[in-house]
Motif scaffolding. Structure first.
Motif, mmCIF file in Angstrom:
data_model
loop_
_atom_site.group_PDB
_atom_site.id
_atom_site.type_symbol
_atom_site.label_atom_id
_atom_site.label_comp_id
_atom_site.label_asym_id
_atom_site.label_seq_id
_atom_site.Cartn_x
_atom_site.Cartn_y
_atom_site.Cartn_z
ATOM 1 N N ARG A 374 0.829 -1.210 0.000
ATOM 2 C CA ARG A 374 0.000 0.000 0.000
ATOM 3 C C ARG A 374 0.864 1.261 0.000
ATOM 4 O O ARG A 374 0.552 2.238 -0.689
ATOM 5 N N GLN A 375 1.928 1.240 0.777
ATOM 6 C CA GLN A 375 2.827 2.397 0.789
ATOM 7 C C GLN A 375 3.495 2.582 -0.570
ATOM 8 O O GLN A 375 3.657 3.712 -1.050
ATOM 9 N N ARG A 376 3.891 1.472 -1.180
ATOM 10 C CA ARG A 376 4.508 1.536 -2.508
ATOM 11 C C ARG A 376 3.557 2.181 -3.509
ATOM 12 O O ARG A 376 3.952 3.041 -4.304
ATOM 13 N N ALA A 377 2.316 1.727 -3.494
ATOM 14 C CA ALA A 377 1.341 2.229 -4.467
ATOM 15 C C ALA A 377 1.180 3.741 -4.352
ATOM 16 O O ALA A 377 1.175 4.458 -5.363
ATOM 17 N N ARG A 378 1.045 4.233 -3.135
ATOM 18 C CA ARG A 378 0.862 5.679 -2.971
ATOM 19 C C ARG A 378 2.098 6.444 -3.433
ATOM 20 O O ARG A 378 1.989 7.495 -4.078
ATOM 21 N N LEU A 379 3.289 5.926 -3.105
ATOM 22 C CA LEU A 379 4.521 6.600 -3.517
ATOM 23 C C LEU A 379 4.660 6.648 -5.037
ATOM 24 O O LEU A 379 5.000 7.685 -5.617
ATOM 25 N N ILE A 380 4.418 5.521 -5.689
ATOM 26 C CA ILE A 380 4.606 5.455 -7.140
ATOM 27 C C ILE A 380 3.589 6.337 -7.856
ATOM 28 O O ILE A 380 3.926 7.052 -8.811
ATOM 29 N N ILE A 381 2.341 6.312 -7.406
ATOM 30 C CA ILE A 381 1.321 7.158 -8.039
ATOM 31 C C ILE A 381 1.660 8.633 -7.846
ATOM 32 O O ILE A 381 1.626 9.434 -8.793
ATOM 33 N N ASP A 382 2.002 9.013 -6.618
ATOM 34 C CA ASP A 382 2.232 10.426 -6.310
ATOM 35 C C ASP A 382 3.534 10.962 -6.899
ATOM 36 O O ASP A 382 3.607 12.134 -7.281
ATOM 37 N N HIS A 383 4.558 10.107 -6.996
ATOM 38 C CA HIS A 383 5.883 10.601 -7.384
ATOM 39 C C HIS A 383 6.279 10.265 -8.820
ATOM 40 O O HIS A 383 7.096 10.989 -9.405
ATOM 41 N N CYS A 384 5.748 9.181 -9.387
ATOM 42 C CA CYS A 384 6.250 8.715 -10.681
ATOM 43 C C CYS A 384 5.246 8.830 -11.825
ATOM 44 O O CYS A 384 5.643 8.984 -12.982
ATOM 45 N N ALA A 385 3.964 8.712 -11.524
ATOM 46 C CA ALA A 385 2.955 8.747 -12.585
ATOM 47 C C ALA A 385 2.790 10.158 -13.139
ATOM 48 O O ALA A 385 2.960 11.154 -12.423
ATOM 49 N N HIS A 386 2.444 10.236 -14.411
ATOM 50 C CA HIS A 386 2.145 11.531 -15.025
ATOM 51 C C HIS A 386 0.847 12.073 -14.430
ATOM 52 O O HIS A 386 -0.088 11.305 -14.154
ATOM 53 N N PRO A 387 0.743 13.392 -14.216
ATOM 54 C CA PRO A 387 -0.482 13.958 -13.630
ATOM 55 C C PRO A 387 -1.759 13.565 -14.364
ATOM 56 O O PRO A 387 -2.821 13.422 -13.729
ATOM 57 N N ASP A 388 -1.685 13.367 -15.680
ATOM 58 C CA ASP A 388 -2.884 13.008 -16.445
ATOM 59 C C ASP A 388 -3.454 11.651 -16.039
ATOM 60 O O ASP A 388 -4.630 11.367 -16.320
ATOM 61 N N TYR A 389 -2.636 10.813 -15.406
ATOM 62 C CA TYR A 389 -3.074 9.448 -15.097
ATOM 63 C C TYR A 389 -3.202 9.177 -13.600
ATOM 64 O O TYR A 389 -3.624 8.092 -13.205
ATOM 65 N N ARG A 390 -2.849 10.147 -12.777
ATOM 66 C CA ARG A 390 -2.819 9.880 -11.334
ATOM 67 C C ARG A 390 -4.195 9.559 -10.764
ATOM 68 O O ARG A 390 -4.339 8.636 -9.953
ATOM 69 N N GLU A 391 -5.208 10.306 -11.166
ATOM 70 C CA GLU A 391 -6.535 10.063 -10.587
ATOM 71 C C GLU A 391 -7.062 8.689 -10.978
ATOM 72 O O GLU A 391 -7.694 8.001 -10.164
ATOM 73 N N MET A 392 -6.813 8.268 -12.212
ATOM 74 C CA MET A 392 -7.250 6.936 -12.632
ATOM 75 C C MET A 392 -6.525 5.855 -11.835
ATOM 76 O O MET A 392 -7.124 4.852 -11.431
ATOM 77 N N LEU A 393 -5.243 6.062 -11.596
ATOM 78 C CA LEU A 393 -4.481 5.085 -10.825
ATOM 79 C C LEU A 393 -4.926 5.070 -9.363
ATOM 80 O O LEU A 393 -5.010 4.004 -8.738
ATOM 81 N N ARG A 394 -5.240 6.244 -8.825
ATOM 82 C CA ARG A 394 -5.747 6.293 -7.444
ATOM 83 C C ARG A 394 -7.090 5.579 -7.342
ATOM 84 O O ARG A 394 -7.362 4.878 -6.353
ATOM 85 N N ASP A 395 -7.924 5.752 -8.350
ATOM 86 C CA ASP A 395 -9.224 5.082 -8.358
ATOM 87 C C ASP A 395 -9.042 3.566 -8.355
ATOM 88 O O ASP A 395 -9.727 2.844 -7.617
ATOM 89 N N TYR A 396 -8.097 3.083 -9.172
ATOM 90 C CA TYR A 396 -7.826 1.638 -9.188
ATOM 91 C C TYR A 396 -7.329 1.181 -7.820
ATOM 92 O O TYR A 396 -7.781 0.156 -7.293
ATOM 93 N N TYR A 397 -6.397 1.947 -7.252
ATOM 94 C CA TYR A 397 -5.820 1.571 -5.958
ATOM 95 C C TYR A 397 -6.903 1.479 -4.883
ATOM 96 O O TYR A 397 -6.945 0.525 -4.093
ATOM 97 N N GLU A 398 -7.800 2.455 -4.848
ATOM 98 C CA GLU A 398 -8.850 2.456 -3.824
ATOM 99 C C GLU A 398 -9.807 1.281 -4.012
ATOM 100 O O GLU A 398 -10.265 0.668 -3.038
ATOM 101 N N ARG A 399 -10.110 0.944 -5.262
ATOM 102 C CA ARG A 399 -10.982 -0.201 -5.522
ATOM 103 C C ARG A 399 -10.274 -1.517 -5.186
ATOM 104 O O ARG A 399 -10.898 -2.468 -4.713
ATOM 105 N N ALA A 400 -8.972 -1.560 -5.444
ATOM 106 C CA ALA A 400 -8.213 -2.793 -5.200
ATOM 107 C C ALA A 400 -8.082 -3.076 -3.706
ATOM 108 O O ALA A 400 -7.953 -4.219 -3.307
#
Length: 400
Positions: A374-400
């Protein structure tokens, strides 16, 4: 290369290819199912052939710079698995390539025979620039059925100039090195560096040219332009590799300065350069490119969309699992932003989350050491993903 893999693929002469390839004709036939492809860690291919896992080897074609009066082979700019091939093959064809510089002689360090379990020999290499073998490859002369002379250059592809994205990736890694030195986790001259093939990884080494670090060493698989220029500038004092792969301009710099470089570059069999035990004991810093990473830190470095093979895993797995630090680098998006290189789950697994310490894109770095999924997921989304895709990735993470 086109004159080898490409010709063999186009003529329908190949049934199986292993362990790494980069020719487009061959790649297309592999992906079309015309040629079987076995992807193997480069540290393992020699021993698997030696153990008989691939059956008998009929013929080996070995490129050399020359042959000594005693019948020993002078390797070329690539040693690779050739030391094992001359032992395993029933027949050998030598290609003496006069395009290769004669002063490559003595640049090699060929450990003669590691052996097989339970009598396998230890590799008594304590420093990256130690020599533990011979300058030459021993060969049973009775196996040689032909000697062919050529004057052909390597396929020397030009690297793209470091752009803003690759420069930003390099800056973050260098800033991290500064941080680790400050906290006593790295010495002032770092630890031996490994850099995978490709433009982004090469740009990271180019970035070190302008850093404060001195007396750097290299322990890598393929030595490219960035590491060559570190040697020529004096920033790097020695580099160990199994092959040299330069752009045309860098090849000219290498040939022009070969007298200076002869005691600074050591070319070894890939079974040595990629040895997991040596990588771990020397504390190598591994930096490799990726196609995509998922939010948990798993990495795909070989398959486009999970189905189309690019080149193969090469040595990235050897270094990732055993490195002191294991970096994977990539732009955050591909195809002009149409595809995110940070995804919910990788479409193909090459490197599991257990082997990946750092993901770096131009957006930032995720330090995954000691982190839960869970910590990895938040770090990678917040620090590595492009802003255009962060919300979609956060949505997946929350559902997962």
């Amino acid at each position: 290369a086109p004159e080898c893999d490409g010709v063999l693929a186009a003529s329908g002469s190949l049934k199986l290819r292993s362990p790494f390839q980069s020719d487009p004709t061959l790649r297309n036939d592999i992906n079309a199912g015309k040629i079987a492809y076995t992807d193997v860690h480069l540290s393992q291919i020699e021993q698997q052939v030696r153990f008989g896992f691939f059956g008998a080897m009929d013929v080996a074609i070995i490129e050399v710079v020359g042959i000594t009066e005693e019948g020993k082979l002078i390797p070329s700019m690539s040693v690779g698995p050739n030391n094992q091939w001359v032992k395993s093959a029933q027949k050998i064809i030598l290609e003496v390539n006069t395009q290769q510089h004669a002063k490559l002689e003595t640049m090699h360090d060929v450990f003669p025979d590691i052996g097989t379990p339970p009598n396998r020999r230890p590799l008594l290499l304590l420093n990256p620039d130690d020599r533990i073998g011979s300058h030459y490859i021993d060969c049973d002369l009775d196996k040689i059925v032909a000697v062919v002379f050529t004057d052909a250059p390597d396929r020397n592809s030009k690297f793209a100039e470091p752009d803003a994205i690759s420069q930003r990736i390099a800056e973050q890694i260098i800033e991290f090195f500064e941080h680790e030195v400050k906290h006593g986790r790295l010495p002032e001259n770092l630890l031996p560096l490994q850099s995978g093939v490709g433009n982004v990884a090469n740009a990271v080494l180019a970035g070190l040219q302008h850093s404060r670090f001195e007396n750097i060493t290299g322990f890598t698989e393929v030595l490219q332009d960035g590491m060559l220029d570190l040697l020529l500038s004096g920033k790097m004092v020695s580099a160990s590799a199994t092959a040299l792969s330069f752009s045309p301009d860098a090849l000219q710099r290498f040939n022009d300065n070969i007298d200076f470089l002869r005691d600074k570059i050591i070319l070894r069999p890939q079974e040595i350069t990629n040895s997991p035990e040596l990588i771990r004991r020397l504390g190598v810093i591994g930096m490799n490119a990726m196609i995509e990473a998922d939010i948990y830190g798993n990495v795909n470095s070989t398959h486009i969309m999970g189905t189309r093979m690019m080149n193969g895993i090469g040595g990235s797995g050897d270094f990732a699992r055993n490195a002191y630090y294991s970096f994977f680098v990539s732009p955050s998006v591909a195809k002009d932003g149409a595809i995110s290189c940070i995804v919910p789950m990788v479409s193909h697994h090459d490197h599991t989350e257990h082997d990946v310490m750092f993901i770096v894109t131009e957006q930032g770095m995720a330090d995954l050491r000691g982190k839960s999924p869970r910590q990895r997921a938040r770090l990678i989304i917040d620090h590595c993903a492009h802003p255009d895709y962060r919300e979609m990735l956060r949505d997946y993470y929350e559902r997962a």
